[in-house]
Motif scaffolding. Structure first.
Motif, mmCIF file in Angstrom:
data_model
loop_
_atom_site.group_PDB
_atom_site.id
_atom_site.type_symbol
_atom_site.label_atom_id
_atom_site.label_comp_id
_atom_site.label_asym_id
_atom_site.label_seq_id
_atom_site.Cartn_x
_atom_site.Cartn_y
_atom_site.Cartn_z
ATOM 1 N N GLU A 220 0.655 -1.320 0.077
ATOM 2 C CA GLU A 220 -0.183 -0.137 0.077
ATOM 3 C C GLU A 220 0.878 1.199 0.002
ATOM 4 O O GLU A 220 1.942 1.277 0.740
ATOM 5 N N LEU A 221 0.727 2.235 -1.143
ATOM 6 C CA LEU A 221 1.522 3.568 -0.810
ATOM 7 C C LEU A 221 0.525 4.300 -0.439
ATOM 8 O O LEU A 221 -0.740 4.604 -0.471
ATOM 9 N N SER A 222 1.286 5.273 0.549
ATOM 10 C CA SER A 222 0.662 6.315 1.253
ATOM 11 C C SER A 222 1.365 7.709 0.906
ATOM 12 O O SER A 222 2.542 7.437 0.680
ATOM 13 N N PHE A 223 0.751 8.661 0.692
ATOM 14 C CA PHE A 223 1.419 9.954 0.340
ATOM 15 C C PHE A 223 1.304 11.039 1.236
ATOM 16 O O PHE A 223 0.406 10.945 2.074
ATOM 17 N N SER A 224 2.203 11.843 1.513
ATOM 18 C CA SER A 224 2.213 12.987 2.527
ATOM 19 C C SER A 224 2.710 14.424 1.804
ATOM 20 O O SER A 224 3.675 14.265 1.034
ATOM 21 N N LEU A 225 2.108 15.248 2.248
ATOM 22 C CA LEU A 225 2.432 16.664 1.634
ATOM 23 C C LEU A 225 2.282 17.868 3.030
ATOM 24 O O LEU A 225 1.345 17.720 3.543
ATOM 25 N N ASP A 226 3.272 18.235 3.200
ATOM 26 C CA ASP A 226 3.356 19.313 4.362
ATOM 27 C C ASP A 226 2.844 18.531 5.787
ATOM 28 O O ASP A 226 2.281 19.150 6.344
ATOM 29 N N GLY A 227 3.204 17.269 5.868
ATOM 30 C CA GLY A 227 2.823 16.647 7.069
ATOM 31 C C GLY A 227 1.575 16.107 7.235
ATOM 32 O O GLY A 227 1.027 15.346 8.323
#
Length: 264
Positions: A220-227
């Motif tokens: 599973e890929l999870s993404f994050s942007l600015d926390g």
């Protein structure tokens, strides 16, 4: 020149956000060319409430402002030429674009062959290509690769080791995470943006994935942007700790496990 009332523009914003085929990407494109849209809608409290509502619908995520929330975004950013838009607004919109992309793809899970770190053909590879394209469009986006193995993972000599992190389920799940990370890197995604986590069969057991079924053989890929996680990890991850990770960069399997591990 006639300018539409703010209420009308906010209604248009709502219509765009609920349409998965248009969504936040269309909102950003309008912001690049329409001063009234930019000033009357993107800076309004009503718009902020709509962003939050849309984010909850897509993944239960609370959007967070960037660290430089009072700054404006300069040209050449990954969200387009939004030089007059406050950074906090463009960040929220970019987070929404990512959420909408993942939702439109039906999630960010990649499935593997049984007892192997080889991607299944078909929809899994097509989904990976779309996620790679998203990572290229959003250059500040970080990606975590969560490797899993089923409760029916093969048994063998490694099971004699006392620590669960050295079980075959742990090894297989880490191999899968590494394989997916390598595919991302080969497609031009900087390894500094990629983290690996291996969960063995912990998450699958908590989630109730069918024993021996294809859904246990996944990354599973999870993404994050600015926390902000986009989308938030499922409830089945709560109160669990990965058997390995998060690991950055290239993973030396032999060094990690203290012995030679055959590459799948």
């Amino acid at each position: 020149m006639h300018t539409l009332p703010t209420d009308t523009l906010v209604l248009l914003l709502h219509t765009l956000l609920v349409d998965i085929t248009a969504g936040a990407a269309a909102v950003m494109r309008l912001a690049m060319c329409c001063t009234a849209w930019r000033d009357a809608v993107l800076r309004s409290d009503a718009a902020a409430q709509l962003y939050a509502q849309r984010a909850r619908q897509l993944g239960g995520t609370s959007l967070a402002p960037s660290a430089s929330s009072n700054a404006t975004v300069g040209t050449g950013t990954c969200v387009g030429h939004l030089e007059h838009i406050p950074a906090r607004v463009s960040t929220c919109l970019e987070q929404l674009v990512v959420l909408e992309t993942v939702s439109n793809l039906g999630g960010a899970s990649l499935y593997f062959d049984r007892a192997a770190a080889t991607l299944r053909p078909g929809s899994t590879r097509a989904r990976l290509e779309q996620l790679i394209a998203m990572l290229h469009r959003h250059r500040r986006l970080q990606v975590s690769v969560h490797g899993h193995a089923g409760a029916a993972a093969p048994t063998g000599a490694l099971d004699e080791l006392a620590e669960p992190r050295f079980s075959l389920a742990a090894v297989v799940s880490l191999h899968r995470a590494k394989a997916a990370a390598n595919l991302l890197a080969e497609a031009g995604i900087n390894r500094c943006r990629i983290s690996l986590l291996a969960w063995g069969d912990l998450v699958g057991s908590a989630a109730g994935w069918a024993r021996g079924g294809h859904e246990t053989r996944r990354v599973e890929l999870s993404f994050s942007l600015d926390g902000v996680q986009l989308p938030a990890l499922g409830a089945h991850y709560q109160n669990l700790k990965p058997l390995h990770g998060p690991l950055k960069g290239t993973v030396d399997m032999a060094r990690l496990f203290g012995f030679g591990v055959i590459e799948p």
